[in-house]
Design an enzyme around this catalytic site. Structure first.
Site, short mmCIF file in Angstrom:
data_model
loop_
_atom_site.label_atom_id
_atom_site.label_comp_id
_atom_site.label_asym_id
_atom_site.label_seq_id
_atom_site.Cartn_x
_atom_site.Cartn_y
_atom_site.Cartn_z
CD GLU A 59 36.51 -79.25 51.50
OE1 GLU A 59 36.37 -78.03 51.41
OE2 GLU A 59 35.74 -79.98 52.21
CE LYS A 131 33.58 -75.73 50.73
NZ LYS A 131 34.18 -76.24 51.99
CB CYS A 165 32.83 -79.92 51.10
SG CYS A 165 32.43 -80.37 52.81
#
Length: 264
Positions: A59, A131, A165
């Protein structure tokens, strides 16, 4: 790089193998973009030489992650910006797909998105995920949350989804992709210490519950006072760990069987 453990794939006559290289590495410095891209080029060359079809970075690997918010925002680029063009050129030179993370410039001028993009071996942009599930105050100070899990993409007969993540720790996010027929979820990650339960427990459990393989490419090393935990892994759809890394920098390679009915 001896801390990687890559099992030899079982021989079978009727399945194809998607070979992945998970680049467990430290974050690039925001003031050294050329050096970071050179390191990516070297990783892509090594991965391609070892037969990998895709290289996955952590990430925000190419810009730095938990750096000063204004410095991070200054590195933000659109999905077709100079960074994307540089990555596409690397992918083409080495004939390997690349999934990488960077701060995507917000089109309305807000905080950037924490984004990951898949660029195919021909240099074409295939998928972009923002995200959705920001982790704590550190993420909230830096990013605008994405609105939804990105649609999966097809590559060489395999349906692939992207998460980032903390997204891949969410049952709903993994389920959403599984219901769209995804066989593999690629998750660039920057999971820090002491949260080893994410790669060791949560990711294998969700892979097994939803019948999808997960490629979890974590960062390592330190960024300011934050230490990243490593432990990148490739997990099959039964929850079995197909390849795993330790704490240090490594190019972890593993095979995912993707032909229908070929999961082991």
């Amino acid at each position: 790089m001896s801390d990687a453990k890559v099992p030899h794939p079982c021989a079978t006559a009727v399945r194809s193998l998607l070979r992945l290289a998970l680049w467990q590495t430290h974050h690039g410095r925001p003031d050294e973009p050329a050096a970071t891209l050179q390191r990516l080029e070297e990783a892509a060359a090594r991965a391609a030489t070892q037969g990998a079809h895709w290289l996955v970075t952590p990430e925000m690997a190419l810009t730095g992650y938990l750096i000063e918010p204004a410095a991070l925002a200054a590195r933000a680029e659109p999905a077709d910006g100079p960074l994307a063009q540089a990555v596409a050129a690397i992918a083409q030179r080495h004939g390997i797909g690349i999934v990488y993370g960077w701060p995507e410039r917000h089109p309305q001028g807000g905080q950037p998105y924490n984004a990951a993009q898949a660029i195919g071996p021909d240099g074409q942009r295939l998928a972009l995920h923002r995200k959705v599930h920001l982790f704590g105050r550190a993420d909230a100070e830096r990013f605008t949350p994405g609105e939804a899990v990105a649609a999966p993409f097809e590559w060489a007969g395999t349906r692939i989804g992207l998460l980032i993540c903390y997204d891949v720790e969410q049952t709903a996010a993994v389920r959403a992709l599984a219901r769209q027929g995804v066989q593999l979820i690629i998750a660039p990650t920057a999971n820090m210490l002491p949260y080893d339960d994410a790669p060791c427990l949560t990711v294998p459990r969700l892979a097994a519950e939803h019948g999808v393989a997960i490629a979890y490419a974590n960062a390592c090393g330190a960024e300011g006072g934050t230490r990243y935990g490593g432990l990148s892994r490739l997990v099959g759809p039964t929850g079995a760990v197909l390849a795993s890394a330790g704490r240090g920098e490594v190019l972890l390679l593993g095979n995912v069987p993707v032909a229908p009915g070929a999961w082991v």
